[in-house]
Design a protein around this motif. Structure first.
Motif, PDB file in Angstrom:
ATOM      1  N   ARG A 102       0.841  -1.189   0.000  1.00  0.00           N
ATOM      2  CA  ARG A 102       0.000   0.000   0.000  1.00  0.00           C
ATOM      3  C   ARG A 102       0.882   1.248   0.000  1.00  0.00           C
ATOM      4  O   ARG A 102       2.014   1.224   0.480  1.00  0.00           O
ATOM      5  N   ASP A 103       0.326   2.330  -0.505  1.00  0.00           N
ATOM      6  CA  ASP A 103       1.007   3.614  -0.446  1.00  0.00           C
ATOM      7  C   ASP A 103       1.049   4.061   1.016  1.00  0.00           C
ATOM      8  O   ASP A 103       0.009   4.191   1.667  1.00  0.00           O
ATOM      9  N   VAL A 104       2.242   4.315   1.534  1.00  0.00           N
ATOM     10  CA  VAL A 104       2.347   4.712   2.944  1.00  0.00           C
ATOM     11  C   VAL A 104       1.656   6.046   3.196  1.00  0.00           C
ATOM     12  O   VAL A 104       1.271   6.341   4.336  1.00  0.00           O
ATOM     13  N   ASN A 105       1.481   6.836   2.170  1.00  0.00           N
ATOM     14  CA  ASN A 105       0.752   8.099   2.344  1.00  0.00           C
ATOM     15  C   ASN A 105      -0.700   7.857   2.762  1.00  0.00           C
ATOM     16  O   ASN A 105      -1.330   8.707   3.381  1.00  0.00           O
ATOM     17  N   GLU A 106      -1.228   6.693   2.415  1.00  0.00           N
ATOM     18  CA  GLU A 106      -2.580   6.339   2.828  1.00  0.00           C
ATOM     19  C   GLU A 106      -2.577   5.693   4.210  1.00  0.00           C
ATOM     20  O   GLU A 106      -3.521   5.871   4.987  1.00  0.00           O
ATOM     21  N   VAL A 107      -1.541   4.973   4.509  1.00  0.00           N
ATOM     22  CA  VAL A 107      -1.502   4.171   5.736  1.00  0.00           C
ATOM     23  C   VAL A 107      -1.097   4.999   6.952  1.00  0.00           C
ATOM     24  O   VAL A 107      -1.726   4.908   8.022  1.00  0.00           O
ATOM     25  N   LEU A 108      -0.057   5.818   6.817  1.00  0.00           N
ATOM     26  CA  LEU A 108       0.500   6.499   7.991  1.00  0.00           C
ATOM     27  C   LEU A 108      -0.491   7.432   8.693  1.00  0.00           C
ATOM     28  O   LEU A 108      -0.534   7.449   9.936  1.00  0.00           O
ATOM     29  N   PRO A 109      -1.288   8.221   7.987  1.00  0.00           N
ATOM     30  CA  PRO A 109      -2.202   9.110   8.714  1.00  0.00           C
ATOM     31  C   PRO A 109      -3.243   8.362   9.555  1.00  0.00           C
ATOM     32  O   PRO A 109      -3.821   8.930  10.479  1.00  0.00           O
ATOM     33  N   GLN A 110      -3.468   7.097   9.250  1.00  0.00           N
ATOM     34  CA  GLN A 110      -4.441   6.313  10.004  1.00  0.00           C
ATOM     35  C   GLN A 110      -3.799   5.516  11.142  1.00  0.00           C
ATOM     36  O   GLN A 110      -4.496   4.846  11.895  1.00  0.00           O
TER      37      GLN A 110
END
Length: 530
Positions: A409-417
């Motif tokens: 997954r794109d970490v830009n999607e994962v990290l904020p969550q």
């Protein structure tokens, strides 16, 4: 992302990167580092030499190749289709004597001396130690059978013979690559092992600078693999698969398929054949250390080990990894505070990441933290058997509704969550995933491996770094209870979590930016290309 781009070719390059099982065919870790390095120096014309195990082991190019990557060569060290037919021939007596000395070095506790390795490299480059001579000569056969009788008489002779063949095949392949590679002004390997040995050969043959960067300790990780491997006891894959640093970050060390059967008497490092493999990889590492200047590590702990393993202290330096802050800083504003109880492990689903300890920890976390979720973000196709075991364990632990295997997954999607990044590895170097999480405002819980304690608590020798405070918690390896306590404790103490978040952001901004890293490499390339 294209998977079958045109392979660039050129007549020459400035820097030839020597890459074992990583870029551009494997995503993440060392490969991401290499990609950013090439992009960071648009004025330098790079070549890349990819060393893989065998055709079919990789699923295509995973990166959009930068325009300054002007040349790419792909070589498979165990490509049986290129095997040279056996020829009856005689050997060069001087070259054969040096080869015998090298094998005796492999069998000795201190390993093979560097000057013996250099002499053998010289014979390889000059074609005085070819496959035909080794496979077809009476002298080579007599040497193999004598070593078998002296060192492994209780083993299967077929196992012993194919072990010797599996060690030599990639060495001959590397000599061919060294002879045929386009000219470059500097060679840069991103590991020891086969790629590092190729760098030593090229440096010796072409009298050009050789730079070595180690993200982890290749030889140490190979030794761990070998001590845990079942194939030595009864068939399977020879050393290969994962490129360290690979950490691999990253990778994929070439492998082979020796015959099965029982193997010699067990010693402190296992059977003779297991020790032989270990000494072989130690010798490859020693060759790279002897030829490279500088020998670069990511942190002081690895530097000290490199020196202990043979690198000259005055040529061993440390350059920490760095990340592009501007990519991750905007993610901070997307993070809910307080965050939802999502605890994320970003990494490949392979044994060295010890995913099973994370799963066992999540069972306890769920008991303490209502609605807790454990996300595993990383490919599962590198070790399908282990991936299946992890899925089965999650189900057996009753975590089917708690743990999610999300794949890449794109970490830009994962990290904020994510509330807390989790790293349960048994071996790491300086993991980029922690730095990326820090830049995005995500504190971490990590096992005490590589430089993770330094990243979370600050460098012991740097009072200013220590004063920043802890960016999370550190636990021992393979301890699910401690890991669970750290995850749940950090999350449930919101004051500690907020302090850790602030420390994480401050530390990465001060010490671990890509700009700081590239400035150091600019000095090194400037000297090497002068």
């Amino acid at each position: 992302m294209p998977t079958t781009p045109k392979i660039p070719t050129a007549a020459s390059a400035d820097v030839a990167l020597l890459l074992e099982g990583t870029y551009p065919f494997v995503r993440g870790g060392v490969s991401a580092w290499v990609h950013h390095l090439i992009q960071g120096f648009p004025e330098i014309r790079f070549a890349a030499v990819f060393l893989g195990s065998e055709p079919g082991a990789y699923k295509g190019i995973r990166y959009e190749l930068p325009p300054n990557l002007v040349h790419l060569e792909v070589h498979y060290l165990y490509d049986r289709s290129r095997a040279k037919p056996r020829e009856e021939t005689r050997v060069d007596p001087h070259a054969f004597a040096d080869m015998r000395a090298m094998h005796e070095g492999f069998a000795a506790p201190g390993g093979c001396p560097a000057h013996v390795l250099a002499a053998n490299a010289d014979h390889l480059l000059a074609g005085r130690l070819g496959e035909g001579q080794f496979q077809g000569s009476r002298e080579a056969w007599d040497m193999i059978t004598a070593y078998y009788r002296d060192h492994a008489p209780d083993s299967s002779f077929l196992d012993y013979f194919w072990t010797i063949r599996s060690m030599h095949d990639p060495v001959w392949a590397l000599a061919r690559i060294a002879r045929g590679l386009i000219p470059a002004r500097c060679y840069h390997s991103v590991s020891t092992g086969y790629a590092g040995f190729l760098g030593a050969l090229l440096s010796q043959a072409r009298k050009r600078p050789f730079v070595l960067t180690e993200h982890g300790l290749y030889t140490k990780e190979r030794k761990i693999d070998l001590l845990q491997s079942a194939w030595i006891e009864g068939g399977g894959e020879a050393p290969g698969g994962e490129a360290p640093g690979s950490e691999a970050p990253g990778g994929g060390t070439p492998g082979a398929k020796p015959a099965g059967g029982s193997l010699g008497a067990e010693g402190p490092e296992g059977s003779y054949i297991r020790r032989l493999w270990i000494r072989f990889f130690e010798a490859l590492g020693k060759s790279a250390y002897a030829a490279a200047d500088p020998v670069i590590s990511l942190y002081q702990g690895i530097r000290q080990q490199q020196i202990q393993d043979g690198a000259a202290a005055d040529r061993a330096i440390s350059i920490p990894n760095g990340i592009r802050l501007e990519r991750f800083q905007p993610l901070r504003s997307r993070q809910a505070i307080p965050p939802k109880p999502i605890f994320t492990l970003i990494g490949r689903v392979v044994p060295i990441k010890d995913i099973k300890t994370f799963l066992r920890a999540m069972r306890s976390v769920r008991a303490r933290v209502p609605r807790a979720e454990g996300w595993i973000v990383g490919p599962g196709d590198e070790d399908p058997a282990y991936f299946a075991e992890c899925q089965a364990l999650a189900e057996a632990l009753g975590l089917s509704d708690t743990v999610r295997f999300l794949g890449f997954r794109d970490v830009n999607e994962v990290l904020p969550q994510t509330a807390v990044l989790v790293l349960s590895s048994i071996s790491e170097a300086l993991p980029l995933t922690l730095l990326e999480g820090f830049a995005a405002g995500v504190p971490a819980v990590s096992t005490d491996v590589g430089s993770c304690r330094q990243l979370i608590q600050g460098k012991e020798e740097d009072a200013e770094d220590k004063a920043i405070g802890a960016a999370g918690r550190v636990v021992g390896i393979g301890d699910p209870a401690a890991l669970a306590e750290a995850i749940a404790g950090l999350y449930q103490d919101q004051e500690e979590w907020s302090r850790a978040r602030a420390a994480a952001m401050t530390r990465v901004e001060r010490y671990y930016t890509e700009r700081l890293m590239l400035d150091r490499y600019a000095e090194i390339y400037g000297k090497a290309l002068a």
